[in-house]
Design a protein around this motif. Structure first.
Motif, short mmCIF file in Angstrom:
data_model
loop_
_atom_site.label_atom_id
_atom_site.label_comp_id
_atom_site.label_asym_id
_atom_site.label_seq_id
_atom_site.Cartn_x
_atom_site.Cartn_y
_atom_site.Cartn_z
N SER A 83 0.86 -1.17 -0.33
CA SER A 83 0.03 -0.14 0.36
C SER A 83 0.92 1.33 0.20
O SER A 83 1.86 0.64 0.48
N ILE A 84 -0.16 2.88 -0.51
CA ILE A 84 0.84 3.79 -0.68
C ILE A 84 1.37 4.17 1.02
O ILE A 84 2.76 4.50 1.36
N GLU A 85 0.16 3.72 2.13
CA GLU A 85 0.97 4.25 3.28
C GLU A 85 1.98 2.97 3.98
O GLU A 85 2.91 3.44 4.59
N GLU A 86 2.36 2.09 4.02
CA GLU A 86 3.54 1.40 3.68
C GLU A 86 3.72 1.33 3.09
O GLU A 86 5.67 2.24 3.73
N LEU A 88 5.35 5.22 2.65
CA LEU A 88 5.89 6.36 3.22
C LEU A 88 6.32 6.07 4.36
O LEU A 88 7.04 6.62 4.50
N SER A 89 5.73 4.05 5.14
CA SER A 89 6.58 4.32 5.96
C SER A 89 7.85 3.44 5.97
O SER A 89 8.96 3.74 6.55
N GLY A 319 -5.87 5.52 -1.19
CA GLY A 319 -4.85 6.13 -1.06
C GLY A 319 -4.55 7.06 -0.55
O GLY A 319 -3.67 7.59 -0.28
N VAL A 320 -4.49 7.77 -1.81
CA VAL A 320 -4.18 8.73 -2.98
C VAL A 320 -5.13 9.75 -3.47
O VAL A 320 -5.42 9.66 -4.38
N ASP A 338 2.56 15.56 1.97
CA ASP A 338 3.65 15.25 2.60
C ASP A 338 4.49 13.70 2.13
O ASP A 338 3.94 12.91 2.49
N LEU A 340 4.62 13.28 -0.21
CA LEU A 340 5.07 11.96 -1.75
C LEU A 340 4.23 13.34 -3.13
O LEU A 340 3.69 14.03 -2.56
N ARG A 381 14.33 5.35 7.88
CA ARG A 381 13.87 4.25 8.01
C ARG A 381 14.32 3.12 7.09
O ARG A 381 15.33 3.45 6.95
#
Length: 436
Positions: A83-86, A88-89, A319-320, A338, A340, A381
């Motif tokens: 996922s995009i959340e993953e 970015l993490s 998610g985008v 942020d 992205l 990260r």
């Protein structure tokens, strides 16, 4: 160490990775992800197979992929495998370079009939895109209509018009080469709402139509404005219109195929019984402000194949943020949110040339470098290490660049006489060669 991810391995993606490598040197690790097992995006699947000189830019991208700080990971689908959340993490910044591979619909009655295709699908078919390997466009009729007045429309017309001998040196895939060799199409109409001076066709691509072995481009002299009005055009446009004037003045030949430029034409509907059989068209008139308005006069164009070349859209990603009207990610100077970003067609829509993506990528790389100085504190990260763990857990089978080199070698070895390669068109085939 800084960790960055670029989603998409076409021109915009590779130019961005190149810019990040220059900005950070050995202080960055950049993962370039692609949904397909093979790199280069538009270069491989969008550039016409008979334009090999343009495809040569892939050598520049290869150098980027082989840099110590870069890694290509094909067969990884953002939104499905991770996922995009993953992302970015895991990464300091994520750059979306996913292009605009989806066709815009014509939006007229009958645009869903068999025989009506978007240019992304048709171009993908003859360029070996796995999504369109089974397209089987209808080439059994005598006429085709192409809607649009840009270079893609010219590519489609040229590919439909060429003889088998004219494909020597190209990397058109065998299934398309064989089907086109049996094509019954003899008349190709290119429709544009406005006139000759408003085309988005470049001189080189337009001039190529004048050298086809079996096809003659035809322009109605009455469609051309007075020649002295060409002086107001920029040099490139003036040269393009000059080609149209040459086509209008050319004597009729005995060539069996005709490419008819139908200006001031707006499609109203596609009609047919179970498949496309004809296009209903309205004659337009150019207004003082440069727009085209319908006159109410209509006519029919017989055609069993309709190829729409009216633009593309970027696919949405869960998610985008996404702009449905513009068909791309909303952004300010490339920044979506942020950490992205978007570059290329995903940022600005399907405009510009391949080279336009270079300053685009470098601009976003500069923004990232300002936010994360090379000598700044490590964010902690995990980058590629963390991504590898997620993909392994989910059973995803990434293709790295050395795997792509195996696929490329297999394609070169399988090339028919006179062709640089025979592209593999199935993901399963690509993965099999990789494992072999």
């Amino acid at each position: 160490m800084r960790h960055f991810a670029v989603i998409g391995s076409g021109p915009a993606g590779f130019y961005t990775a190149e810019a990040l490598l220059k900005a950070y040197g050995d202080q960055a690790r950049i993962d370039i992800l692609d949904r397909l097992p093979v790199p280069y995006g538009l270069i491989r699947f969008g550039v016409a197979p008979d334009h090999q000189s343009i495809k040569a830019v892939a050598k520049r991208y290869e150098k980027v992929a082989l840099e110590e700080g870069a890694r290509f990971l094909g067969n990884v689908h953002l939104g499905a495998d991770v996922s995009i959340e993953e992302m970015l993490s895991l990464y300091d910044a994520v750059v979306l370079a996913t292009g605009a591979p989806h066709d815009r619909r014509l939006g007229i009655p009958g645009d869903d009939l068999p025989g009506v295709l978007g240019s992304a699908a048709f171009v993908g078919w003859y360029n070996g895109h796995p999504d369109f390997a089974d397209l089987d466009p209808p080439l059994d009729g005598a006429a085709a209509a192409i809607i649009g007045n840009g270079n893609v429309a010219l590519d489609v017309a040229r590919i439909l018009s060429k003889t088998p001998a004219e494909f020597v040196g190209s990397d058109i895939v065998s299934h398309a080469f064989e089907a086109l060799g049996q094509s019954a199409i003899r008349t190709i109409s290119i429709l544009g709402r406005r006139g000759p001076q408003q085309i988005a066709m470049t001189p080189k691509e337009l001039g190529e139509l004048g050298h086809l072995a079996d096809a003659q481009p035809v322009v109605e002299p009455a469609d051309l404005p007075p020649v002295d009005t060409d002086a107001a055009l920029d040099p490139g446009q003036r040269k393009s219109v000059g080609h149209l004037r040459d086509f209008a003045a050319a004597a009729d030949t005995a060539k069996p195929k005709r490419i008819l430029f139908d200006f001031f034409a707006r499609p109203l509907a596609v009609e047919g019984h179970g498949r496309a059989e004809r296009l209903v068209v309205e004659r337009t008139a150019l207004q003082p402000d440069g727009t085209a308005e319908g006159t109410g006069e209509t006519y029919l164009i017989p055609c069993s194949l309709v190829v729409s070349c009216i633009g593309y859209a970027t696919p949405a990603i869960p998610g985008v943020p996404y702009d449905d009207r513009l068909g791309r990610f909303p952004n300010e100077g490339g920044r979506i949110a942020d950490r992205l970003y978007a570059v290329g067609w995903a940022r600005r829509g399907p405009t510009g040339t391949i080279g336009t993506n270079r300053p685009d990528g470098y601009e976003v790389a500069e923004q990232i470098a300002a936010l994360f100085p090379a000598d700044g504190a490590d964010s902690g990260r995990r980058g590629g290490e963390g991504l590898d763990a997620i993909l392994k857990l989910r059973g995803c089978d990434p293709v790295e660049f050395h795997d792509w080199q195996k696929i490329e070698a297999a394609e070169v070895a399988a090339a028919r006489a006179g062709a640089p390669r025979e592209k593999l068109v199935r993901v399963e085939q690509m993965l099999k060669v990789r494992h072999d």
